[in-house]
Write a protein that holds these residues in place. Structure first.
Motif, PDB file in Angstrom:
ATOM      1  N   ILE A 116       0.863  -1.183   0.000  1.00 56.98           N
ATOM      2  CA  ILE A 116       0.000   0.000   0.000  1.00 56.98           C
ATOM      3  C   ILE A 116       0.898   1.230   0.000  1.00 56.98           C
ATOM      4  O   ILE A 116       1.808   1.345   0.818  1.00 56.98           O
ATOM      5  CB  ILE A 116      -0.953  -0.017   1.212  1.00 56.98           C
ATOM      6  N   LEU A 117       0.621   2.154  -0.928  1.00 64.45           N
ATOM      7  CA  LEU A 117       1.501   3.297  -1.112  1.00 64.45           C
ATOM      8  C   LEU A 117       0.921   4.618  -0.610  1.00 64.45           C
ATOM      9  O   LEU A 117       1.523   5.662  -0.811  1.00 64.45           O
ATOM     10  CB  LEU A 117       1.866   3.426  -2.602  1.00 64.45           C
ATOM     11  N   ASN A 118      -0.267   4.575   0.026  1.00 60.81           N
ATOM     12  CA  ASN A 118      -0.853   5.809   0.549  1.00 60.81           C
ATOM     13  C   ASN A 118      -1.554   5.511   1.875  1.00 60.81           C
ATOM     14  O   ASN A 118      -1.564   4.372   2.334  1.00 60.81           O
ATOM     15  CB  ASN A 118      -1.824   6.424  -0.473  1.00 60.81           C
ATOM     16  N   ASP A 119      -2.125   6.528   2.486  1.00 59.19           N
ATOM     17  CA  ASP A 119      -2.787   6.356   3.778  1.00 59.19           C
ATOM     18  C   ASP A 119      -4.308   6.325   3.651  1.00 59.19           C
ATOM     19  O   ASP A 119      -5.017   6.563   4.626  1.00 59.19           O
ATOM     20  CB  ASP A 119      -2.370   7.490   4.731  1.00 59.19           C
ATOM     21  N   ASP A 126      -1.605   1.273   7.010  1.00 56.85           N
ATOM     22  CA  ASP A 126      -0.894   2.506   6.674  1.00 56.85           C
ATOM     23  C   ASP A 126      -0.031   2.317   5.432  1.00 56.85           C
ATOM     24  O   ASP A 126       0.221   1.196   4.995  1.00 56.85           O
ATOM     25  CB  ASP A 126      -0.003   2.935   7.852  1.00 56.85           C
ATOM     26  N   SER A 127       0.459   3.432   4.920  1.00 55.65           N
ATOM     27  CA  SER A 127       1.375   3.397   3.784  1.00 55.65           C
ATOM     28  C   SER A 127       2.587   2.524   4.138  1.00 55.65           C
ATOM     29  O   SER A 127       3.120   2.610   5.232  1.00 55.65           O
ATOM     30  CB  SER A 127       1.830   4.816   3.446  1.00 55.65           C
ATOM     31  N   GLY A 128       2.986   1.672   3.212  1.00 55.33           N
ATOM     32  CA  GLY A 128       4.123   0.785   3.430  1.00 55.33           C
ATOM     33  C   GLY A 128       3.739  -0.617   3.848  1.00 55.33           C
ATOM     34  O   GLY A 128       4.544  -1.545   3.748  1.00 55.33           O
ATOM     35  N   VAL A 129       2.496  -0.808   4.325  1.00 54.73           N
ATOM     36  CA  VAL A 129       2.046  -2.136   4.714  1.00 54.73           C
ATOM     37  C   VAL A 129       1.866  -2.985   3.461  1.00 54.73           C
ATOM     38  O   VAL A 129       1.410  -2.513   2.431  1.00 54.73           O
ATOM     39  CB  VAL A 129       0.711  -2.057   5.512  1.00 54.73           C
ATOM     40  N   VAL A 130       2.244  -4.247   3.553  1.00 57.02           N
ATOM     41  CA  VAL A 130       2.064  -5.186   2.444  1.00 57.02           C
ATOM     42  C   VAL A 130       0.853  -6.059   2.782  1.00 57.02           C
ATOM     43  O   VAL A 130       0.754  -6.596   3.885  1.00 57.02           O
ATOM     44  CB  VAL A 130       3.317  -6.066   2.242  1.00 57.02           C
ATOM     45  N   VAL A 131      -0.085  -6.170   1.832  1.00 56.54           N
ATOM     46  CA  VAL A 131      -1.232  -7.060   2.021  1.00 56.54           C
ATOM     47  C   VAL A 131      -1.034  -8.294   1.159  1.00 56.54           C
ATOM     48  O   VAL A 131      -0.535  -8.209   0.041  1.00 56.54           O
ATOM     49  CB  VAL A 131      -2.577  -6.369   1.699  1.00 56.54           C
ATOM     50  N   GLU A 132      -1.394  -9.416   1.727  1.00 53.43           N
ATOM     51  CA  GLU A 132      -1.356 -10.674   0.973  1.00 53.43           C
ATOM     52  C   GLU A 132      -2.804 -11.037   0.680  1.00 53.43           C
ATOM     53  O   GLU A 132      -3.656 -10.990   1.568  1.00 53.43           O
ATOM     54  CB  GLU A 132      -0.687 -11.757   1.817  1.00 53.43           C
ATOM     55  N   TYR A 133      -3.093 -11.375  -0.575  1.00 52.34           N
ATOM     56  CA  TYR A 133      -4.467 -11.673  -0.943  1.00 52.34           C
ATOM     57  C   TYR A 133      -4.558 -12.957  -1.755  1.00 52.34           C
ATOM     58  O   TYR A 133      -3.625 -13.355  -2.437  1.00 52.34           O
ATOM     59  CB  TYR A 133      -5.109 -10.499  -1.681  1.00 52.34           C
ATOM     60  N   ALA A 134      -5.705 -13.635  -1.621  1.00 54.66           N
ATOM     61  CA  ALA A 134      -5.958 -14.906  -2.300  1.00 54.66           C
ATOM     62  C   ALA A 134      -6.740 -14.614  -3.571  1.00 54.66           C
ATOM     63  O   ALA A 134      -7.869 -14.129  -3.508  1.00 54.66           O
ATOM     64  CB  ALA A 134      -6.730 -15.844  -1.390  1.00 54.66           C
ATOM     65  N   LEU A 135      -6.142 -14.901  -4.715  1.00 57.85           N
ATOM     66  CA  LEU A 135      -6.751 -14.584  -6.003  1.00 57.85           C
ATOM     67  C   LEU A 135      -8.115 -15.239  -6.166  1.00 57.85           C
ATOM     68  O   LEU A 135      -8.268 -16.449  -6.022  1.00 57.85           O
ATOM     69  CB  LEU A 135      -5.846 -15.049  -7.148  1.00 57.85           C
TER      70      LEU A 135
END
Length: 198
Positions: A116-119, A126-135
């Motif tokens: 995530i690149l914004n707030d 927050d900005s900088g958090v990485v989300v993992e998602y299941a396609l």
């Protein structure tokens, strides 16, 4: 001990109820929660294992939880096919698997990560958090989701969905919901993990 085999008409009525629920984009848990019922309780109705499904007051209550009517249930019932007879266990020396009319889940969903690149979703992420998602795994209400549409990727909080629209919002419940047409969405995926910065 004998196994309970639902009446064929109860199965058809349960399948019609399941079709209405899926049409509205709800899981069994979401539909059941609208009536203070567990997903297992709702599932018993869909499996034809609760005789109350034939009662008009129960039909009104269940279809009301789906923002529908008993008439829509009757219409869905008229389009369902008669269920096939229950599977007979296979007698052999090897262990057999009996199908109870549900497909096997298959392979685990493919996971991807996105930073995530914004707030926009703060404080959820927050900005900088990485989300993992299941396609391709449909999110639950209040769960993060990744929306791919028209070459753009958005991370939002899933609210509701039906056959025509999907409603999402930012992190705050005060954020105005976004209503997206289903036909414009290439893929909707559930966020399964947030990886904070070290």
């Amino acid at each position: 001990m004998s196994r309970f085999i639902p009446h064929p008409e109860a199965l058809r009525l349960g399948e019609a109820l399941a079709a209405l629920r899926r049409e509205r984009g709800l899981s069994q848990a979401e539909a059941g929660a609208r009536l203070d019922m567990t997903s297992q309780g709702w599932g018993l109705y869909e499996a034809g294992r609760r005789s109350g499904l034939f009662r008009p007051d129960v039909q009104r209550r269940l279809t009301g939880a789906l923002d529908s009517t008993p008439e829509a249930l009757a219409l869905a019932l008229s389009t369902t096919t008669a269920p096939s007879p229950p599977a007979t266990p296979v007698a052999s020396a090897a262990k057999a698997v009996e199908s109870r009319r549900r497909d096997f889940a298959g392979a685990e969903p493919q996971l991807r990560r996105l930073q995530i690149l914004n707030d926009d979703l703060s404080p959820w992420a927050d900005s900088g958090v990485v989300v993992e998602y299941a396609l391709g795994v449909w999110p639950r209400r209040g769960q993060g989701c990744v929306i791919e549409m028209g070459g753009e990727t958005r991370v939002r909080i899933y609210e509701t969905g039906d056959a025509r629209t999907v409603t999402v919002r930012g992190a705050s419940s005060a954020d105005a919901p976004e209503v997206l047409a289903r036909q414009t969405i290439d893929r909707l995926s559930a966020v399964v993990a947030r990886i904070e910065r070290q």
